[in-house]
Design a protein around this motif. Structure first.
Motif, PDB file in Angstrom:
ATOM      1  N   UNK A  34      39.871  36.321  32.685  1.00  0.00           N
ATOM      2  CA  UNK A  34      39.110  36.744  31.349  1.00  0.00           C
ATOM      3  C   UNK A  34      39.919  37.026  30.251  1.00  0.00           C
ATOM      4  N   UNK A  89      41.336  39.238  28.827  1.00  0.00           N
ATOM      5  CA  UNK A  89      42.258  40.009  28.726  1.00  0.00           C
ATOM      6  C   UNK A  89      43.562  39.513  29.143  1.00  0.00           C
ATOM      7  N   UNK A  90      43.428  38.637  30.296  1.00  0.00           N
ATOM      8  CA  UNK A  90      44.464  37.894  30.815  1.00  0.00           C
ATOM      9  C   UNK A  90      44.934  36.791  29.916  1.00  0.00           C
ATOM     10  N   UNK A 105      43.715  35.450  37.910  1.00  0.00           N
ATOM     11  CA  UNK A 105      43.772  36.731  38.503  1.00  0.00           C
ATOM     12  C   UNK A 105      43.552  36.923  39.989  1.00  0.00           C
ATOM     13  N   UNK A 106      44.136  38.211  40.606  1.00  0.00           N
ATOM     14  CA  UNK A 106      43.941  38.453  41.812  1.00  0.00           C
ATOM     15  C   UNK A 106      42.578  38.323  42.239  1.00  0.00           C
ATOM     16  N   UNK A 107      41.778  38.900  41.351  1.00  0.00           N
ATOM     17  CA  UNK A 107      40.195  38.998  41.667  1.00  0.00           C
ATOM     18  C   UNK A 107      39.700  37.547  42.224  1.00  0.00           C
ATOM     19  N   UNK A 108      39.907  36.696  41.045  1.00  0.00           N
ATOM     20  CA  UNK A 108      39.743  35.256  41.496  1.00  0.00           C
ATOM     21  C   UNK A 108      40.069  34.588  42.687  1.00  0.00           C
ATOM     22  N   UNK A 142      41.266  36.314  45.341  1.00  0.00           N
ATOM     23  CA  UNK A 142      40.808  36.905  46.398  1.00  0.00           C
ATOM     24  C   UNK A 142      39.257  36.290  46.823  1.00  0.00           C
ATOM     25  N   UNK A 143      38.618  35.818  45.791  1.00  0.00           N
ATOM     26  CA  UNK A 143      36.926  35.408  46.036  1.00  0.00           C
ATOM     27  C   UNK A 143      37.316  34.239  46.691  1.00  0.00           C
ATOM     28  N   UNK A 185      39.739  32.892  48.383  1.00  0.00           N
ATOM     29  CA  UNK A 185      40.296  32.889  49.733  1.00  0.00           C
ATOM     30  C   UNK A 185      39.239  33.246  50.799  1.00  0.00           C
ATOM     31  N   UNK A 186      38.387  34.270  50.362  1.00  0.00           N
ATOM     32  CA  UNK A 186      37.336  34.729  51.189  1.00  0.00           C
ATOM     33  C   UNK A 186      36.350  33.754  51.434  1.00  0.00           C
ATOM     34  N   UNK A 187      35.962  32.985  50.415  1.00  0.00           N
ATOM     35  CA  UNK A 187      35.017  31.820  50.608  1.00  0.00           C
ATOM     36  C   UNK A 187      35.503  30.791  51.579  1.00  0.00           C
ATOM     37  N   UNK A 238      38.071  31.082  53.924  1.00  0.00           N
ATOM     38  CA  UNK A 238      37.966  31.665  55.236  1.00  0.00           C
ATOM     39  C   UNK A 238      36.664  31.750  55.877  1.00  0.00           C
ATOM     40  N   UNK A 239      35.532  32.409  55.285  1.00  0.00           N
ATOM     41  CA  UNK A 239      34.247  32.714  55.915  1.00  0.00           C
ATOM     42  C   UNK A 239      33.704  31.344  56.295  1.00  0.00           C
TER      43      UNK A 239
END
Lengths: 88, 269
Positions: A2, A4-5, A14-17, A19-20, A22-24, A26-27
């Motif tokens: 974003x 801001x970054x 960002x850690x949000x990106x 996280x998303x 990594x989740x995608x 692993x799932x």
């Protein structure tokens, strides 16, 4: 990333990106119940079977999951060696 | 009119199933609905304390199932809302004391006299979860915007579908808008992209939830609580009303505080 970054001059996502993403990943494995290790085994066996019949670029073979919504798909990309160059 | 049975579950523990059950139960009763909140977490009873009804329990769910009391004797009537009831879990027994068919039978007995039966499921995907979803007409999955909770929620989405109780709907609980804006927390849209199910509520992190739980007086009663409003909106969506989702923004600085003050009366969100 974003605005801001960007203003902060951050270069990593960002850690949000993260996280998303990594989740995608692993799932995909959770949903299909196929582990990354099993994919390697499948890949090796595909290489063995195909190369019995045609010359393939073994190092270029890729086996991976794709997904859309709740559907997963196993996709194999098997590059063939150029027949003219490899003709013996 | 027969009651709709809604099971609230999550996979991962500690994401706010019990808080959600209590608050949505209160919010539905505030809308004039006849509600039973049923604690499906046998052996780890907690819905009673969150609702503030722990001192009035004589009999529990297992007593009803094993024939030690009548169903009506085990139901605790809320003192604030005349149409809200709690059916407490047993604290001394374990999950094996209630089988899926027992809970189905119990819900059939409750259906004629109520509008909604909310079942607070045990965490996990084992016996307690399976029993809790057995009587469900609908399943609501609670998650937090963090990797382990979303991963577990995904597993539960699949299990609910396999049990032919799907599609489940999702509540994103404990969202921190400031962290999302900073790029340090998954947003609701990220969670929805990943889980690919319908959303029924977004509940912001709000200390009034802890404070109200301390007092046994759920935040849904609190007109000023942001989380309370979110729970009341979820209740309205459950009744079929089309309620737009709130967008949360962390407002800091003088301007932010001022504009928040101005919007305090607006309850459209």
């Amino acid at each position: 990333m974003n605005l801001f970054n960007r203003l902060r001059g951050a270069t990593q996502p960002s850690s949000r990106e993260t996280a998303k993403r990594r989740l995608q990943l692993v799932l995909v494995h959770d949903r299909s119940q196929i582990s990354p290790g099993l994919i390697e085994i499948i890949k090796d066996e595909i290489i063995a079977v195909i190369s019995k019949h045609v010359d393939i670029d073994r190092d270029g073979v890729q086996v991976q999951f794709t997904q859309a919504d709740r559907e997963s798909r196993l996709v194999a990309d098997i590059p063939l060696l150029d027949g003219r160059k490899n003709r013996r | 009119m027969t009651a709709r049975v809604i099971t609230i579950t999550s996979g991962k523990g500690g994401v706010g199933k019990t808080t959600t059950t209590a608050n949505v139960g209160v919010a539905l009763a505030l809308l004039g609905k006849r509600v039973v909140c049923l604690d499906g977490d046998i052996g780890l009873r907690n819905l009673d304390v969150v609702l503030g009804l722990e001192n009035r329990i004589v009999y529990d769910l297992v007593d009803v199932i094993e024939g030690r009391c009548k169903l009506r004797q085990a139901m605790i009537k809320d003192k604030r809302l005349s149409e809200l009831y709690l059916l407490p879990a047993s604290q001394k027994r374990d999950k094996s004391a209630v089988r899926p068919d027992d809970l189905k039978k119990l819900c059939e007995d409750l259906r004629p006299d109520h509008d909604y039966i909310l079942i607070d499921s045990a965490a996990g995907i084992e016996e307690g979860f399976r029993t809790a979803i057995a009587p469900a007409d609908e399943v609501v999955i609670v998650t937090n915007p963090e990797v382990s909770a979303v991963r577990d929620a995904d597993r539960v989405v699949g299990l609910v579908e396999a049990a032919e109780k799907g599609p489940a709907r999702l509540i994103v609980n404990r969202l921190k808008p400031g962290l999302v804006q900073r790029g340090d927390m998954l947003d609701t849209s990220d969670v929805l992209d990943i889980l690919a199910i319908d959303l029924i509520g977004i509940v912001p992190e709000d200390e009034t939830v802890l404070i109200s739980t301390n007092r046994g007086n759920p935040a849904a009663f609190d007109e000023k609580s942001r989380a309370g409003l979110a729970f009341r909106n979820i209740a309205r969506r459950i009744t079929g009303e089309d309620v737009p989702f709130q967008t949360f923004r962390e407002e800091t600085g003088l301007f932010g505080r001022f504009s928040r003050l101005l919007r305090r009366d607006g309850r459209t969100a």
